[in-house]
Design an enzyme around this catalytic site. Sequence first.
Site, PDB file in Angstrom:
ATOM      1  N   LYS A 114       0.582  -1.141   0.015  1.00 31.04           N
ATOM      2  CA  LYS A 114      -0.034   0.024  -0.027  1.00 31.04           C
ATOM      3  C   LYS A 114       1.034   1.264   0.033  1.00 31.04           C
ATOM      4  CE  LYS A 114      -4.081   1.425  -0.339  1.00 31.04           C
ATOM      5  NZ  LYS A 114      -4.955   1.372  -1.286  1.00 31.04           N
TER       6      LYS A 114
ATOM      7  N   SER B  56      -8.728   0.245  -5.135  1.00 26.83           N
ATOM      8  CA  SER B  56      -8.812   0.603  -3.616  1.00 26.83           C
ATOM      9  C   SER B  56     -10.178   0.970  -3.456  1.00 26.83           C
ATOM     10  CB  SER B  56      -7.809   1.826  -3.245  1.00 26.83           C
ATOM     11  OG  SER B  56      -7.484   1.899  -1.834  1.00 26.83           O
TER      12      SER B  56
END
Length: 639
Positions: free
Chosen positions: A214, A420
């Site tokens: 991430k 996402s």
Amino acid sequence: MNTPTGPSARRGPIAEFFVGLWNVMNFTRKLVLNILFFGLLLLLLAIVLIIAGAGGAKPLLDETALVIEPTGPLVEQFTSDPAERAFKRAVGDRDGDEIQLRDVLRALDAAKDDKRIDRVVLKLDRLQGGGMASLREVANAIAKVKASGKEVVAYSETMDQKQYLLAAQANEIYLDPMGGMLLEGLGRYRQYYRQGLQDKLGVDVHLFKVGEYKSAAEPYVLDAASPQAKEADLYWMNDVWQRYLGDIAKARKLDAGKLAEGIDQLPAGITAVQGDIARYAMQQKLVDGLKTAEEVGDLLAERGASDGDAEDGYRQVSLDDYLAHLNARINPIDERPQVAVVVAEGEISSGEQPPGRIGGVSTAELLRDARDDDHVKALVLRVNSPGGEVFASEQIRREIAGLKKAGKPVVVSMGDLAASGGYWISMNADRIYADESTITGSIGIFGLIPTFQRSLDKIGVHSDGVGTTKYAGAFDITRSLQPEVGQVIQTVIDKGYRDFTGRVASARKRSVEQIDEVARGRVWSGAQAKERGLVDDFGGLQVAIDDVARRAKLGKADSYRVRYLEKEVPPFAQLFSSFVGSRLGAQWLQHSSFAQGMAQTLLPRALPQTAKDLRFLESAIEPTRGVPVKSLAYCFCGL
């Protein structure tokens, strides 16, 4: 005995008569003026409608070339209202122009079967951006025009490799002798701010996340990309690039390996042609000839119908005018069942958001409208988003679940990017379609809290005070962040990641452990996502529409209609855009110095990438009631 008081008590019968007469006259005067006012207003409205109708598109004749010359970025949804767009175009201001993907696809699909259109001409110099997925969708539509037997000719002064993907589908590609076109590969580089923020300005940015891949917030805490970020990015980018080379090779009947070899030997190749990039493109068989715009115009005039009034000397219709012809065929009263399309493009934020952004409230309202509308039998959610706020994403996901519960099938069509939070709003659909080069995944959560204690110390400003508990004011960004508070925030982020992976596991009918293996913030291409069960199948928007119509048992394509659900445009804006969009309205505005002066101030220019990144940091720390940190499901990915 009570005696009346006030002015009326002193009036005699004669005074009462004249007062009454005056009131009648005053009422009559106002009535007449109102009638005249509304009469003139209706007359003006009629004149505008007549002018708009009289100034409509020219008749479409046989042997007409459809000229597609887009200006601006390729988008899923306009970010400005119709009146503003029409006004700017009428006065010749193309700054801030956008072109909708759906409009290009609709025009190409219609031109394929339109007997009046004998060829398509592509002029792509001013087309900006667009991701690989949407460009491949347009390229496929161009290829279908060519397969129908109609000639497609592309001309450019200079082209980048994205524009070239579309030009490569043409029968013939011409490049200006002084122009150029190079294939260079895909690259993704960002600015990193740790040293500037922390060492120079004294801003401590605290990052809380789950998932070693991430990487969205890395620029605020690192000086360079992490090894995990580079590994993940190169993995999906190589997949997209190899597919790009394959698409070019197929369209141009070349060898993909030779194309790659030409890029590796670029310096030697350019030196061999003494810096003549246009000649190098010819040598690599990327273009068919080197011609000026005038020479290409002469060529097309010889092949088709010449038109001395046209700029290039041949009969043609622009994309906008052709769309106006197509719009004129639309029946305004259509009672057929509907497949609704809701576009979710841009960052996901809370509340009401304008077109080009996704609002937790505004986008959810559109989905709720579709659920409550008896004419809507099914829905396609077209997603092109890097994600954003978790709660706003969840608001939208709940509405998708509500549509399904109401018996209305939902299919997601992923555009260039559905990562996402963009994946969060997609995961509950009955089926997810993506292009092989769509960018998706990035299933992960993070939160950012910058603190400014050291920054304030540098200028002699200090924060102090008292609180009734140990943690009162603990989230004040003018104070240093206590370790215990950081623990609270990380626990909240951990919970957000469990929510994300748990919902994906439930929606995709997999175990949480299976989802965690392909999550942890890692980004995938559409092809890689399908291999890992995050996407169901490949296909563009039309494939998704066909699928959801079958699920709703709506029959053949002519038995239902497709309607885009968008925020309604006020009647005056519709009227104004209709007027200035007409030929007479446009001519009037082009000669109006007032209008031309106003056009220069309508839209601000785009800010640099650094400003965009810092705005994101600012929005990330905007306080949210009741939570210690704003949970973000965002991906700084894309090309």
